[in-house]
Motif scaffolding. Sequence first.
Motif, PDB file in Angstrom:
ATOM      1  N   ASN A 102       0.858  -1.186   0.000  1.00 52.32           N
ATOM      2  CA  ASN A 102       0.000   0.000   0.000  1.00 52.32           C
ATOM      3  C   ASN A 102       0.896   1.238   0.000  1.00 52.32           C
ATOM      4  N   PRO A 103       1.570   1.518  -1.127  1.00 51.40           N
ATOM      5  CA  PRO A 103       2.606   2.557  -1.152  1.00 51.40           C
ATOM      6  C   PRO A 103       2.112   3.948  -0.776  1.00 51.40           C
ATOM      7  N   PHE A 104       0.863   4.256  -1.078  1.00 38.18           N
ATOM      8  CA  PHE A 104       0.378   5.618  -0.869  1.00 38.18           C
ATOM      9  C   PHE A 104      -0.706   5.699   0.200  1.00 38.18           C
ATOM     10  N   GLY A 105      -0.807   4.646   1.012  1.00 34.94           N
ATOM     11  CA  GLY A 105      -1.785   4.640   2.093  1.00 34.94           C
ATOM     12  C   GLY A 105      -1.102   4.501   3.440  1.00 34.94           C
ATOM     13  N   GLY A 106      -1.902   4.474   4.494  1.00 34.70           N
ATOM     14  CA  GLY A 106      -1.345   4.346   5.829  1.00 34.70           C
ATOM     15  C   GLY A 106      -0.766   5.658   6.329  1.00 34.70           C
ATOM     16  N   ASP A 107      -0.052   5.576   7.442  1.00 31.08           N
ATOM     17  CA  ASP A 107       0.537   6.782   8.028  1.00 31.08           C
ATOM     18  C   ASP A 107       1.637   7.332   7.120  1.00 31.08           C
ATOM     19  N   PRO A 108       1.650   8.651   6.898  1.00 31.74           N
ATOM     20  CA  PRO A 108       2.702   9.230   6.048  1.00 31.74           C
ATOM     21  C   PRO A 108       4.050   9.195   6.751  1.00 31.74           C
ATOM     22  N   THR A 109       5.030   8.590   6.112  1.00 28.19           N
ATOM     23  CA  THR A 109       6.371   8.449   6.702  1.00 28.19           C
ATOM     24  C   THR A 109       7.418   9.235   5.932  1.00 28.19           C
ATOM     25  N   GLY A 110       7.008   9.970   4.901  1.00 21.80           N
ATOM     26  CA  GLY A 110       7.953  10.677   4.062  1.00 21.80           C
ATOM     27  C   GLY A 110       8.579  11.876   4.749  1.00 21.80           C
ATOM     28  N   GLN A 111       9.857  12.069   4.497  1.00 24.15           N
ATOM     29  CA  GLN A 111      10.600  13.192   5.072  1.00 24.15           C
ATOM     30  C   GLN A 111      11.533  13.802   4.023  1.00 24.15           C
ATOM     31  N   VAL A 112      11.878  15.069   4.257  1.00 21.82           N
ATOM     32  CA  VAL A 112      13.016  15.684   3.581  1.00 21.82           C
ATOM     33  C   VAL A 112      14.117  15.798   4.618  1.00 21.82           C
ATOM     34  N   GLN A 113      15.224  15.093   4.394  1.00 26.03           N
ATOM     35  CA  GLN A 113      16.354  15.121   5.306  1.00 26.03           C
ATOM     36  C   GLN A 113      17.512  15.864   4.647  1.00 26.03           C
ATOM     37  N   ALA A 114      18.311  16.559   5.443  1.00 22.35           N
ATOM     38  CA  ALA A 114      19.408  17.364   4.915  1.00 22.35           C
ATOM     39  C   ALA A 114      20.703  17.029   5.640  1.00 22.35           C
ATOM     40  N   PHE A 115      21.787  16.935   4.867  1.00 22.57           N
ATOM     41  CA  PHE A 115      23.095  16.589   5.410  1.00 22.57           C
ATOM     42  C   PHE A 115      24.157  17.481   4.758  1.00 22.57           C
ATOM     43  N   PRO A 116      25.221  17.831   5.493  1.00 21.76           N
ATOM     44  CA  PRO A 116      26.313  18.585   4.865  1.00 21.76           C
ATOM     45  C   PRO A 116      26.935  17.778   3.733  1.00 21.76           C
ATOM     46  N   ALA A 117      27.254  18.451   2.643  1.00 19.10           N
ATOM     47  CA  ALA A 117      27.827  17.772   1.477  1.00 19.10           C
ATOM     48  C   ALA A 117      29.290  18.171   1.300  1.00 19.10           C
ATOM     49  N   PRO A 118      30.166  17.222   0.975  1.00 18.21           N
ATOM     50  CA  PRO A 118      31.590  17.542   0.811  1.00 18.21           C
ATOM     51  C   PRO A 118      31.904  18.286  -0.478  1.00 18.21           C
ATOM     52  N   ALA A 119      30.991  18.263  -1.443  1.00 17.62           N
ATOM     53  CA  ALA A 119      31.202  18.965  -2.712  1.00 17.62           C
ATOM     54  C   ALA A 119      29.847  19.428  -3.230  1.00 17.62           C
ATOM     55  N   PRO A 120      29.795  20.566  -3.922  1.00 19.56           N
ATOM     56  CA  PRO A 120      28.519  21.091  -4.409  1.00 19.56           C
ATOM     57  C   PRO A 120      27.977  20.283  -5.579  1.00 19.56           C
ATOM     58  N   GLY A 121      26.706  20.452  -5.837  1.00 17.65           N
ATOM     59  CA  GLY A 121      26.097  19.806  -6.985  1.00 17.65           C
ATOM     60  C   GLY A 121      26.658  20.339  -8.283  1.00 17.65           C
ATOM     61  N   ALA A 122      26.604  19.484  -9.326  1.00 21.94           N
ATOM     62  CA  ALA A 122      27.132  19.872 -10.637  1.00 21.94           C
ATOM     63  C   ALA A 122      26.374  19.123 -11.717  1.00 21.94           C
ATOM     64  N   GLY A 123      26.476  19.633 -12.935  1.00 20.15           N
ATOM     65  CA  GLY A 123      25.841  18.971 -14.056  1.00 20.15           C
ATOM     66  C   GLY A 123      24.352  19.262 -14.110  1.00 20.15           C
ATOM     67  N   TRP A 124      23.647  18.316 -14.681  1.00 18.05           N
ATOM     68  CA  TRP A 124      22.219  18.472 -14.913  1.00 18.05           C
ATOM     69  C   TRP A 124      21.491  17.290 -14.320  1.00 18.05           C
ATOM     70  N   PRO A 125      20.383  17.408 -13.611  1.00 17.79           N
ATOM     71  CA  PRO A 125      19.578  18.606 -13.424  1.00 17.79           C
ATOM     72  C   PRO A 125      20.402  19.822 -13.015  1.00 17.79           C
ATOM     73  N   HIS A 126      19.990  20.978 -13.558  1.00 16.06           N
ATOM     74  CA  HIS A 126      20.764  22.204 -13.452  1.00 16.06           C
ATOM     75  C   HIS A 126      20.859  22.707 -12.018  1.00 16.06           C
ATOM     76  N   HIS A 127      22.035  23.248 -11.683  1.00 15.37           N
ATOM     77  CA  HIS A 127      22.257  23.860 -10.374  1.00 15.37           C
ATOM     78  C   HIS A 127      22.440  25.370 -10.557  1.00 15.37           C
TER      79      HIS A 127
END
Length: 267
Positions: free
Chosen positions: A242-267
């Motif tokens: 039941n992928p879209f039912g039940g209690d919502p468990t989705g989160q956006v989590q953030a962590f320090p990155a050792p290098a910035p994003g590059a390439g595409w999808p565009h930054h």
Amino acid sequence: MILMSDLVIGESPRWHDGRLWFCHWGPEEVIAMDPAGKSEVVGSGAHSIDWLPDGRMLIVSKKGGLLRQEPSGELTRLADGEFNEIVADGRGNVYVNAVGFDFMGFLKGEAEFGTGTITLITPDGTIREVADDIHFANGMVVTPDNKTLIISESFARRLTAFDIAPNGTLKNRRIWAENIGPDGITMDAEGAIWTSETDHDVVRIKEGGEVLQRIELDRSAFACMLSEDTLYVMAAKWNPENPFGGDPTGQVQAFPAPAPGAGWPHH
């Protein structure tokens, strides 16, 4: 750090105009969130999103097809089909992929597995299939020089690379990394890719498969996206029954990155 909770499943994250944009599967919303976690709903009906170099938004519609949002807000249909993920390169070429089978039916034992494809839409509107035999097509990136496309083949547990020809077609297919569990992916300025290896982590890997860094999670990573200094992870507890039912468990989590994003999808 948890920036947002009580999501169903967050997918297709993109760093755009100083904010994290993503598709909220379930409610079918598009959400934009700043680095402090302040968010707003900015659209609806999108399965995945990206932007052209000229700033026009691309939308893989939940109802099928690829749409482009014009400056007026009007939507132009670019291609028909049941697409999954999308990436636009720096020349305005748009790549969309298709898994090639009924995934929800497959989970229920009601459909057979099939391989997927990558389709190219060039700036002049030409549409052509440029790759096939993709084992569950998922996240894609294009290198900053617009010369290589890398795609997640989730069911094959590998990242696959292609050279991009001057006309946008793909050639020289090869394994970039294997024995991982990739879904959404993001590339950094050192040429490494963040993705998942197991159902409870994200890893930073280089070509060939060496793991440079691992972050353990308490739930599955569906996708990730880099800003200048932060790795954003779309995480949720996966319930295949039941992928879209039940209690919502989705989160956006953030962590320090050792290098910035590059390439595409565009930054």
